[in-house]
Design a protein around this motif. Structure first.
Motif, PDB file in Angstrom:
ATOM      1  N   PRO A  89      32.047  41.719  43.699  1.00 45.80           N
ATOM      2  CA  PRO A  89      31.589  43.117  43.704  1.00 45.80           C
ATOM      3  C   PRO A  89      32.555  44.087  43.034  1.00 45.80           C
ATOM      4  N   TYR A  90      33.856  43.761  43.022  1.00 44.46           N
ATOM      5  CA  TYR A  90      34.844  44.657  42.430  1.00 44.46           C
ATOM      6  C   TYR A  90      35.776  43.851  41.512  1.00 44.46           C
ATOM      7  N   PRO A  91      36.152  44.414  40.386  1.00 50.46           N
ATOM      8  CA  PRO A  91      36.973  43.663  39.425  1.00 50.46           C
ATOM      9  C   PRO A  91      38.318  43.226  39.991  1.00 50.46           C
ATOM     10  N   PHE A  92      38.899  43.991  40.914  1.00 47.39           N
ATOM     11  CA  PHE A  92      40.207  43.607  41.444  1.00 47.39           C
ATOM     12  C   PHE A  92      40.126  42.417  42.403  1.00 47.39           C
ATOM     13  N   LEU A  93      38.894  41.992  42.744  1.00 42.83           N
ATOM     14  CA  LEU A  93      38.721  40.806  43.578  1.00 42.83           C
ATOM     15  C   LEU A  93      38.338  39.577  42.755  1.00 42.83           C
ATOM     16  N   PRO A 133      47.136  35.744  42.032  1.00 46.20           N
ATOM     17  CA  PRO A 133      48.220  36.613  42.519  1.00 46.20           C
ATOM     18  C   PRO A 133      47.816  38.088  42.558  1.00 46.20           C
ATOM     19  N   SER A 134      47.085  38.540  41.521  1.00 40.33           N
ATOM     20  CA  SER A 134      46.623  39.926  41.500  1.00 40.33           C
ATOM     21  C   SER A 134      45.616  40.200  42.614  1.00 40.33           C
ATOM     22  N   VAL A 135      44.685  39.255  42.798  1.00 43.67           N
ATOM     23  CA  VAL A 135      43.690  39.416  43.858  1.00 43.67           C
ATOM     24  C   VAL A 135      44.369  39.496  45.219  1.00 43.67           C
ATOM     25  N   ILE A 136      45.304  38.607  45.468  1.00 44.92           N
ATOM     26  CA  ILE A 136      46.007  38.592  46.756  1.00 44.92           C
ATOM     27  C   ILE A 136      46.774  39.896  46.971  1.00 44.92           C
ATOM     28  N   ALA A 137      47.400  40.387  45.916  1.00 40.56           N
ATOM     29  CA  ALA A 137      48.151  41.642  46.033  1.00 40.56           C
ATOM     30  C   ALA A 137      47.226  42.797  46.391  1.00 40.56           C
ATOM     31  N   TYR A 138      46.058  42.865  45.736  1.00 39.90           N
ATOM     32  CA  TYR A 138      45.102  43.931  46.047  1.00 39.90           C
ATOM     33  C   TYR A 138      44.561  43.792  47.466  1.00 39.90           C
ATOM     34  N   VAL A 139      44.244  42.569  47.876  1.00 42.50           N
ATOM     35  CA  VAL A 139      43.710  42.346  49.222  1.00 42.50           C
ATOM     36  C   VAL A 139      44.734  42.777  50.271  1.00 42.50           C
TER      37      VAL A 139
END
Length: 248
Positions: free
Chosen positions: A190-194, A203-209
């Protein structure tokens, strides 16, 4: 916190109106998404499932339902004449809806507002503003001045953060199992950061989560803290006026 009869009545009406506006915005956006899917011969079932997989839509749906519940309760049972503080279930639902909506507003306006969407996926402009700006601001105001609020225990935080955890797990499990009806990619988030397929990967996904989880916990803590500071506890509940017996 609002307590006078006139103010409680006015805020209850405002809650009801805001609930109807939020629900209308959801319906308008859903109709637009389904209409576009039909026009462009995309999979309608997947489009609808994706629509209700957005945290924004789920948060706003909850907010609309809870605001209606709160308005009806205050107008029928919570009036200052013999007033009672809101029941625990309603207080918890308001804390959850408020937290999710405030986080939705912050995340969208900080991370997502300027992202260009695929052609044919543009939102209904007024619906978009209601769901991402007007609604969150109203729920923030409701936390600050809502009438007859119940002070919740700190353990409420666990209940508030439970749904976002479940949603993240659902999103990450469903993502690689869903074909994107717009691009045809063999994944949908649903969102690009996921999306772990974007630059930065997992790593980016985990950081955002983690960052958003901290934000949710912080907002939830603020909502509970403010309610404990300004709200009412059951022992402080205003006494109900005795009903006069008719003269014999």
């Amino acid at each position: 916190m609002i307590r006078s009869h006139t103010a409680v009545l006015a805020w209850s009406v405002a809650r009801a109106v805001m609930a109807l506006v939020i629900l209308a915005a959801i319906i308008a956006q859903l109709a637009k998404s389904v209409g576009t899917a039909i026009e462009l011969e995309r999979d309608v079932a997947t489009t609808i499932a994706n629509f209700f997989s957005f945290f924004t839509i789920l948060s706003n749906t909850l907010a609309g339902i809870v605001l209606l519940w709160a308005a009806l309760w205050h107008l029928t049972r919570g009036r200052p004449r013999g007033a009672r503080i809101e029941p625990p279930g309603l207080a918890l639902a308001l804390a959850c809806a408020s937290t999710y909506m405030i986080v939705t507003g912050v995340v969208y306006n900080v991370l997502l507002r300027n992202i260009v969407l695929p052609q044919g996926s543009e939102p209904v402009w007024w619906s978009n503003e209601v769901l991402h700006l007007v609604g969150p601001l109203f729920l923030l105001a409701d936390v600050l001045v809502g009438p007859l609020r119940r002070a919740l225990p700190w353990r409420t935080l666990w209940a508030v953060v439970a749904f976002p955890i479940v949603w993240v797990v659902y999103t990450m499990v469903r993502g690689p199992l869903t074909t994107n009806p717009v691009s045809g990619d063999l994944f949908w988030y649903p969102y690009p950061f996921l999306n772990p397929n974007n630059d930065g990967g997992w790593p980016s996904v985990i950081a955002y989560v983690v960052g958003i989880a901290v934000a949710i916990l912080a907002v939830a803590a603020f909502v509970v803290w403010w309610g404990r500071r300004r709200g009412l506890v059951p022992d402080a509940e205003p006494p109900r006026e005795a009903v006069a017996e008719p003269a014999a």
